[in-house]
Design an enzyme around this catalytic site. Structure first.
Site, PDB file in Angstrom:
ATOM      1  N   LYS A  73      -4.720  -4.032   9.731  1.00  0.00           N
ATOM      2  CA  LYS A  73      -3.292  -4.332   9.793  1.00  0.00           C
ATOM      3  C   LYS A  73      -2.494  -3.034   9.790  1.00  0.00           C
ATOM      4  O   LYS A  73      -2.822  -2.102   9.050  1.00  0.00           O
ATOM      5  CB  LYS A  73      -2.911  -5.204   8.596  1.00  0.00           C
ATOM      6  CG  LYS A  73      -1.464  -5.658   8.554  1.00  0.00           C
ATOM      7  CD  LYS A  73      -1.248  -6.578   7.364  1.00  0.00           C
ATOM      8  CE  LYS A  73       0.196  -6.981   7.200  1.00  0.00           C
ATOM      9  NZ  LYS A  73       0.407  -7.876   6.037  1.00  0.00           N
ATOM     10  N   SER A 131       2.961 -11.756   6.533  1.00  0.00           N
ATOM     11  CA  SER A 131       3.161 -10.632   7.428  1.00  0.00           C
ATOM     12  C   SER A 131       1.889 -10.209   8.170  1.00  0.00           C
ATOM     13  O   SER A 131       1.931  -9.314   9.018  1.00  0.00           O
ATOM     14  CB  SER A 131       3.692  -9.428   6.631  1.00  0.00           C
ATOM     15  OG  SER A 131       2.749  -9.002   5.662  1.00  0.00           O
ATOM     16  N   SER A 167       1.242 -13.221   2.319  1.00  0.00           N
ATOM     17  CA  SER A 167       1.025 -12.697   3.666  1.00  0.00           C
ATOM     18  C   SER A 167      -0.408 -12.750   4.165  1.00  0.00           C
ATOM     19  O   SER A 167      -0.661 -12.440   5.326  1.00  0.00           O
ATOM     20  CB  SER A 167       1.534 -11.253   3.746  1.00  0.00           C
ATOM     21  OG  SER A 167       2.937 -11.230   3.643  1.00  0.00           O
TER      22      SER A 167
END
Length: 494
Positions: free
Chosen positions: A74, A150, A174
């Site tokens: 990520k 996220s 997230s």
């Protein structure tokens, strides 16, 4: 290796093929890169392809439980030395990081071949993935909808078959929110089990943690074995269970007593499909011999917890924005409007307000501890609504104009007296009111893909465990996966 064959395997399955010399790491990397080329233009899940770095990895011996498996990290808090970590922000797109994050190094040590970075909202501050700098990521099951956030880029990449497992992190849901949106397994470890160093200690006072999203429970468990454990810069040494987390997947837990609820003060009318996801999990649990009881209300003050969570979140975002400005020399115009609004609201809070929010966490910790004196786990939906449409949370034009005026005049603290605060609370929390509890209290939590709507959208069921309950979550997840398997369910992307 054909793509349809590649997609059938989870991470451990691909690693086994490599170990048995049925495929090579190059074969797998070529499949993953081919998927990025053919699929990702319709999803926008990968924001940086790292072919050079992956090629360099393939020149060295690969060892570990995931040796040779392609992997995506990520683009937030998972630094790769020599490359920027944009955090979904234009302000950081050119700032190279000096060293690997601890979790990135542990993934490399586990034999994973890191070949790219996934999309995330600016500073991970939303439950959707629509950053201005990289554009919106789309849900493979319905490209008009968000994959959540996220870690939305990672979830979309896994759900579409680019990789079987990908890096994620979780400061308010997230990992679990995008897992639910995309039909994946998402485990948030408890506070301190997985390190965030060496650059960071405990982001958001320990509310934010590192992990993965995956298709299978065993990949999630094996990844926790890879990541868990303190480091030299950790504040304390976390306790670990006897044996590995992976060894727990095939062992059924003892009969459990589980409480569940769906109605909250933030969202008193969750979507029927959200409730159906919880009830589907409850039925499976009952069939497996567990006891599930409907609670009259959440076993904690959910309205207070969510408002305290957002106050702390906004204040942390104000600090983060200022810290980036110090590091880069950029101005306010390098950040998105919503980020500046949230930061302004954070600056409008006093230090005492912030400490009230942070110290108030212990009230919720005690309430949850009292609940766990009677019950083994807490069950809710993961989402209170269907995954929202792309752009659903864009500010209305009048609020955009009002906020721009206040931001320019440096009187943005007045925003707390307008309807914008209520709208942001509604946008950020009302469709995902269940996940923040685990972050605030530091407890482990898990989303499982147990339900699909009649239109083919996945919806998750969410379990919160007591302190140190990761092994129990893995055991129960393995049992549910065997009873109601989901690994072979693919998205409808061509």
């Amino acid at each position: 290796m054909r793509i349809d064959e590649y997609r059938k395997y989870d991470g451990l399955g691909l690693a086994e093929l490599v170990a048995n010399r049925e495929v090579t790491p190059r074969d797998l990397l070529d499949c993953a890169l081919g998927q990025v080329k053919s699929i990702d233009p319709r999803l926008n899940s990968v924001v940086r392809v790292m072919s050079k770095q992956a090629d360099e990895q393939l020149t060295r011996p690969l060892q570990g439980p995931f040796a040779g498996v392609p992997f995506l990290i990520k683009d937030l808090s998972q630094d790769y030395a020599g490359l920027p970590t944009s955090s979904g922000s234009r302000s950081l797109t050119d700032l190279a990081m000096p060293e690997h994050s601890t979790v990135v190094q542990r993934w490399l040590d586990a034999g994973l071949v890191i070949f790219g970075k996934t999309n995330t909202p600016e500073f991970g501050a939303k439950g959707i993935t629509e950053p201005a700098v990289h554009g919106a990521t789309r849900n493979p099951w319905d490209r008009s909808r968000t994959p959540g956030g996220s870690s939305g880029g990672s979830a979309a990449a896994v759900a579409s078959g680019i990789v079987p497992v990908a890096g994620a992190n979780d400061g308010g849901g997230s990992i679990r929110i995008p897992a639910a949106c995309c039909g994946l397994v998402g485990l948030k470890p408890g506070r301190g089990l997985v390190p965030s160093g060496p650059t960071f200690g405990e982001p958001m006072h320990g509310a934010a943690v590192q992990g993965v999203v995956s298709r299978s429970v065993r990949d999630t468990a094996a990844m926790l074995d890879v990541l868990a454990g303190g480091e030299a810069s950790s504040g304390y040494l976390p306790a670990r269970p006897d044996g590995t987390f992976l060894s727990r997947v095939d062992k059924d837990p003892k009969p459990l007593r589980i409480g569940m609820y769906a109605v909250t003060s933030v969202n008193p009318s969750p979507h029927p499909q959200a409730v159906a996801a919880m009830e589907s999990a409850a039925k499976t649990l009952t069939d497996l011999g567990h006891t599930v009881e409907l609670l009259d209300a959440p076993p904690y003050d959910d309205k207070s917890l969510n408002r305290e969570f957002l106050l702390a979140w906004f204040t942390y975002l104000a600090w983060e924005m200022d810290e980036v400005k110090r590091r880069t020399g950029c101005g306010d115009d390098a950040f998105e409007r919503d980020t500046r609004i949230m930061a302004a609201l954070g600056r409008a809070a006093s230090g005492i307000d912030y400490l009230d929010a942070v110290e108030g966490r212990h009230v919720h910790v005690r309430a949850l501890a009292t609940y766990f004196e009677t019950y083994d786990l807490l069950l809710t939906p993961t989402l209170a609504e269907l995954p929202p449409k792309i752009g659903a949370f864009d500010l209305a034009k009048p609020l955009q104009m009002a906020s721009d005026l206040l931001l320019r005049s440096r009187t943005a603290g007045l925003l707390r007296h307008t309807g914008i605060v209520d709208q942001m609370i509604d946008d950020n929390i009302s469709w995902i009111p269940y996940t923040q509890l685990a972050n605030v209290t530091g407890r482990p939590a898990l989303s499982l893909p147990v339900h699909w709507t009649p239109d083919g959208l996945p919806m998750g069921a969410h379990f919160t465990a007591p302190l140190g309950g990761e092994a129990l979550l893995v055991q129960l997840a393995g049992q549910i996966e065997r009873a109601a398997p989901w690994v072979d369910r693919y998205d409808t992307l061509d």
